[in-house]
Every structure is written in structure tokens, then in C-alpha cells.
Scaffold this motif. Structure first.
Motif: not given
Length: 566
Positions: A406-418
Motif C-alpha cells: 500500500m505504498a503511497r507516492d510520497d513513500q516511493l519518492d523517499r525510497m528512491a532517495a534512501l
């Protein structure tokens, strides 16, 4: 499903003899070429060529028929694809090998579309047959029941299982793997009674009077699950052989066992060395059972590493299962759990403790794989990874967020950064899409489950997986699910999240290889890489709707054919 005392606490000569008697896979030929077909290289340019050459266990060349036929000598084995398709072997990005072999020794309780158990009466009938085959007092196990597919729309209770047998301890595992039900005899064997307390990260379900119902959730189910692993040598070998044969027939060239303990790890290592596992195998030590040994340096990844077997990431479980109402969400479930309109699930590992553990393993240099289904759990995971990255920056950590359902868009952005890479359980859209839509998440959130298109748009590299034996090992159905996003009931589940066929194929080959740092030697058909490949009866690029109907005709690992359909 295999314990070390079952596989290695016996004579080495006996096990070797069993391996030699069992394994009939021929060694790789000195030179083999495939011509006359469609070779999907899945290289950087997604080239499609006509032929491929293998020298022993490595790919020598890819190219046109004429280019590859120029390499043929009298001793070359020539395979005419006759228009069929050759592509890289499938990589199991997350599963629990050899768990699918449980059907050999346990009662299978699947509901549709896998099985036919759709009522408590049918569940009891299956267990009764299993009881009839046991000696007095022996444990009886069942697996993969789904309460939402039972006519009664409820979990079985200890009373339901007591009606099957009061003298045999019985435990049935939920299809999610995150809970199960024990009868009275099993509860007694586990030392549980109405006065027992809930363990950290788990719960003992009770009725209105405070009596145990038999339902054990999350960590409370672990002692019973450990009993499921206590098998004789012969049972362990049956489980292993069934799973190995199944994976080979499905085109899997790298399998994964995604949560092993201190007994299972060396058992699987020995099974691999003895040739009982014909494909490559990656195992993940599970924090709850192996964390202290890992932290103490007693588990050394380099001690196990070979082309065929290795220890990968350490596995942590941050929450449970959406379909079990134990996934941890930021907003309440669509249909209230037991009438509680505010219920959002719960973490298995509390936020502060999760942060401490992630920092500990990250500081030790261990790769991490963290199970997170609900978006609240994903928030906790990403906060923990961010804190660990601040203390010890690693721009190429490739921390795997398992399921990320249930990942949200803002969480996908954070994944890319981390440097977090999700592995999506995309077949949820097929197996549970209708129930997520109607029961658990509601239409809007259900459309967003396993958001592969949103991840791709952000340049986030990811894999997709089946979590076998939660659902059967079927990579082509997984690819079809990721491309079509159609439920078993025929409903489109978020078509805006669909991938192209090539993107989905890469998510079970090269991108899955990258996720485990093996993009240099597998996942695409390129000179110098391991000769791990599959021959398919048809080209998946031709018709996205037909992908799930394509057959695996041959599976090759290291140049050695481990399965042929004809």
C-alpha cells in the motif's frame, strides 16, 4: 520446511547416496547453441535476436542464426527452437523455498482459484483425511486456509478443530502465513491457556468470556509454526524434492528462502551442495530467530557464498498481512475489523525498536530486507532507514522493502532517495483484488495496491514476486498479473498501474538480479553471464492477455537442463 537435524544429523554417506539416486540432471554440454527462435536478451537495449551459444555454464554469444551457426562444430549440441522463445530464467525475488512442498506432508486448505475449500465443513473434511493417516497423538497440520473465502466468513476455532480430533494436536496456517488456528490439544502442547499473555508483536485471540479461540496472530503463531518444521529426514526430502521439481518446471533459475533460522540455513546449504536443489538459492536469515547470531558475527555471509548458494539480506517483519487484518495502515480498514471503525492494524515491531534494529544491522554492513504491507508500516521502515543512512551513508544500500503493498507516492519518492528498492507482490491483484476492493481497502486504495507504474515513473528500480507458498510458484502468471491487473473475478484493479510486458519481464529477471547484487552474472542473456535461461512455448511480447497460458518447455541453469516438458 527443512531442519538441519533432519538433513545433516545423519550419515553424510546416506545423504550423498540419496542425492546420487535422486538427481538425474545431466551436466552441461561443452557447447550448445539455440537457433531458429526469438531470444529476448533483456539487456540494456532489450534486444531480440534469433540465436544463442553456451560454452559449459556461461553464455558465449547472442546474435543472428547465421552468426551463431558459424560457431557450430561436429561436437556442438544444436537445439532448434522452431519459433519458440528463449529468455533469462526467472528469479524468485521473494519466497519461502521449499515451502510449496508442504502439500506433500500437510493438508492443503486453499480456496479458489487455487483450491476448493470454501466452507468450514470442507476444511474439516480435509483435516479428517490427514488425521486418518496419522498415528495416535501425532501432530496434524494444514496450510493456506482463507477465512474470506469460507462461506462462514470467519476463521475456524479450536472447537471446529476439536471436532476433527481431540487427541491429535492440530494447527492450520492461514494463507497469509501470519496467523493460524490451534485445537485444544495443540494449545496444551504449546503451553497456552486462558491465562497466557500476548507475546510482543502478537496476540492470542479470545472470545467474549476471555477464553482462547485458538486463533494465534503474528508472533503468537511462531511456536506452532516451529512445530510444522519438525520433520523426519524422509519428510524433509519429500518436501524439498516437490519444491525443486515445481520451481524447475516453472522456469525458476534462482530461488529464495526468505526467512530461515539457525537450523534451516545449514540444512539448505547442504542440500544445495549435494545437488538436491538444482537451481541457485539465496536465503535470508530471519531477525527474530537469527538476529543475535548475526549481530555476534556467528553468521558470516562469505562462509556460504558460491555460484549456487548464498546468504543474502537479514529479514525483518514490520507488520502483518492486509488480508489478515494485521497490516498496519495510516487510515482504518474499509470494512471495520470486528466492528471497530478506527482499527488500522498494528506493527509487529514497534517503531522505536524497528529503528534500533535497522541501525544495528546497517552499521554491521548487512543488507536488509524488511516486510511492510501497510503504509503506516512503510512510514516506520523508511524513517528507520533514513536514521541508519544518516549514521552510515550508503548510496547503494539496495534495502529491499518486501511487498510494499500500500505504498503511497510520497513513500516511493523517499525510497528512491534512501536507496530502498521495493519488491511488489503484484499477484495480489489476481488472488485478493476483489476482496481488497470490497472488504479490506475499498475501491480507491485497492486501485493503488502494488503501485508498479508509479514506481517506474520515478525511475525506482524494483522486482515483483509471488511469496510462494502463499500463492503457487507461477512466474508467468505473475508477469500477466503485473501487466493486466485483473482479479480472479474479472475486475480491473487499477489499470493505471500496469506495466508493459518488457517492464514486467525485467522485474522477474534483470531487476530482480540487481536487487540481490547479481546483475553482473544473471538476469539477462549476455556474453559472459551464467547460462540460466528458459525456453517458452510462445513469445510473451505477442499477446499480453495470453502470457499466463504460456508453457515453460525447458529450464537451464548453468548450461544444465533441469527441466524439459517434452
Amino acid at each position: 520446511m527443512v531442519r538441519s537435524r533432519s538433513l545433516i544429523a545423519v550419515s553424510g554417506l546416506l545423504v550423498a547416496a540419496l542425492a546420487l539416486a535422486w538427481i538425474a540432471w545431466p551436466g552441461p554440454p561443452a557447447h550448445r547453441v539455440y537457433v531458429g527462435g526469438h531470444v529476448l536478451t533483456l539487456d540494456a537495449d532489450n534486444r531480440v535476436v534469433g540465436a544463442l551459444s553456451i560454452r559449459r555454464d556461461r553464455i558465449e554469444a547472442v546474435g543472428s542464426d547465421a552468426e551463431i551457426e558459424a560457431l557450430v562444430t561436429p561436437s556442438t549440441e544444436v537445439v532448434d527452437l522452431a519459433g519458440r522463445t528463449l529468455m533469462p530464467g526467472f528469479i524468485d525475488a521473494h519466497g519461502h523455498f521449499p515451502g510449496s512442498g508442504a502439500v506433500e506432508i500437510m493438508a492443503a486448505l486453499h480456496g479458489p482459484p487455487v483450491g476448493s475449500v470454501t466452507s468450514l465443513a470442507a476444511l474439516r473434511d480435509e483435516l479428517s483425511r490427514a488425521v486418518a493417516a496419522k498415528n495416535a497423538g501425532e501432530w496434524v497440520f494444514g496450510f493456506a486456509y482463507d477465512d474470506t473465502l469460507l462461506a462462514e466468513r470467519c476463521h475456524p476455532t479450536r472447537a471446529d478443530l476439536d471436532a476433527v480430533s481431540a487427541s491429535h494436536p492440530i494447527f492450520v496456517l492461514h494463507v497469509s502465513g501470519h496467523m493460524g488456528v490451534a485445537n485444544s490439544a495443540a494449545l496444551a502442547e504449546l503451553g497456552l491457556n486462558d491465562d497466557s499473555s500476548d507475546p510482543p508483536g502478537g496476540a492470542l485471540d479470545r472470545d467474549a468470556s476471555g477464553r482462547l479461540t485458538g486463533l494465534l496472530l503474528e508472533t503468537a503463531a511462531m511456536p506452532a509454526q516451529q512445530r510444522m518444521l519438525d520433520r523426519s529426514l524422509w519428510e524433509a526430502l519429500r518436501v524439498l524434492r516437490y519444491a525443486a521439481d515445481e520451481y524447475a518446471a516453472r522456469g525458476v533459475t534462482t530461488a529464495q528462502s526468505g526467512a530461515v533460522d539457525a537450523r534451516m540455513l545449514p540444512a539448505l546449504a547442504w542440500a544445495s551442495r549435494l545437488g538436491l536443489v538444482p537451481m541457485r538459492l539465496v536465503v535470508w536469515p530471519e531477525h527474530e530467530r537469527m538476529g543475535d547470531a548475526v549481530a555476534a558475527g556467528e553468521v558470516r555471509r562469505e562462509s556460504y557464498r558460491s555460484d549456487w548458494f548464498e546468504v543474502g539480506a537479514i529479514k525483518l517483519i514490520a507488520d502483518g498481512s492486509i488480508q489478515g487484518y494485521t497490516g498496519y495502515l495510516s487510515e482504518p480498514y474499509h470494512t471495520p475489523y470486528r466492528g471497530d471503525a478506527s482499527y488500522r492494524g498494528h506493527p509487529v515491531i514497534e517503531r522505536d525498536e524497528l529503528g534500533r534494529l535497522v541501525r544495528r544491522y546497517h552499521a554491521l554492513g548487512w543488507p536488509l530486507a524488511i516486510h511492510g504491507n501497510g503504509d503506516a508500516a512503510i512510514d516506520d521502515i523508511l524513517d528507520a532507514v533514513a536514521a541508519a543512512q544518516r549514521e552510515r551513508p550508503d548510496p547503494d544500500a539496495r534495502t529491499v522493502l518486501v511487498h510494499a503493498q500500500m505504498a503511497r507516492d510520497d513513500q516511493l519518492d523517499r525510497m528512491a532517495a534512501l536507496s530502498v528498492t521495493p519488491s511488489f507482490f503484484s499477484a495480489h491483484t489476481y488472488y485478493w483484488g476483489d476482496r481488497h476492493w470490497e472488504i479490506f481497502m475499498g475501491p480507491e486504495r485497492a486501485r493503488r495496491m502494488s503501485p508498479t507504474r508509479a514506481a517506474a515513473e520515478r525511475g525506482l528500480r524494483f522486482s515483483v514476486h509471488l511469496d510462494a507458498p502463499v500463492v503457487p510458484m507461477d512466474p508467468l502468471l505473475l508477469v500477466w498479473s503485473t501487466v493486466r491487473r485483473v482479479s480472479s473475478g474479472g475486475r480491473e484493479i487499477g489499470p493505471e498501474q500496469r506495466l508493459s510486458v518488457l517492464e514486467a519481464l525485467r522485474a522477474v529477471t534483470l531487476d530482480a538480479a540487481w536487487q540481490i547484487r547479481h546483475e553482473h552474472d544473471r538476469g539477462s542473456l549476455e556474453p559472459g553471464k551464467l547460462a540460466d535461461l528458459v525456453v517458452l512455448s510462445a513469445n510473451p511480447l505477442d499477446d499480453p492477455n495470453a502470457i499466463r497460458s504460456i508453457d515453460v518447455d525447458e529450464t537451464v541453469v548453468g548450461g544444465r537442463s533441469i527441466f524439459r516438458r517434452h
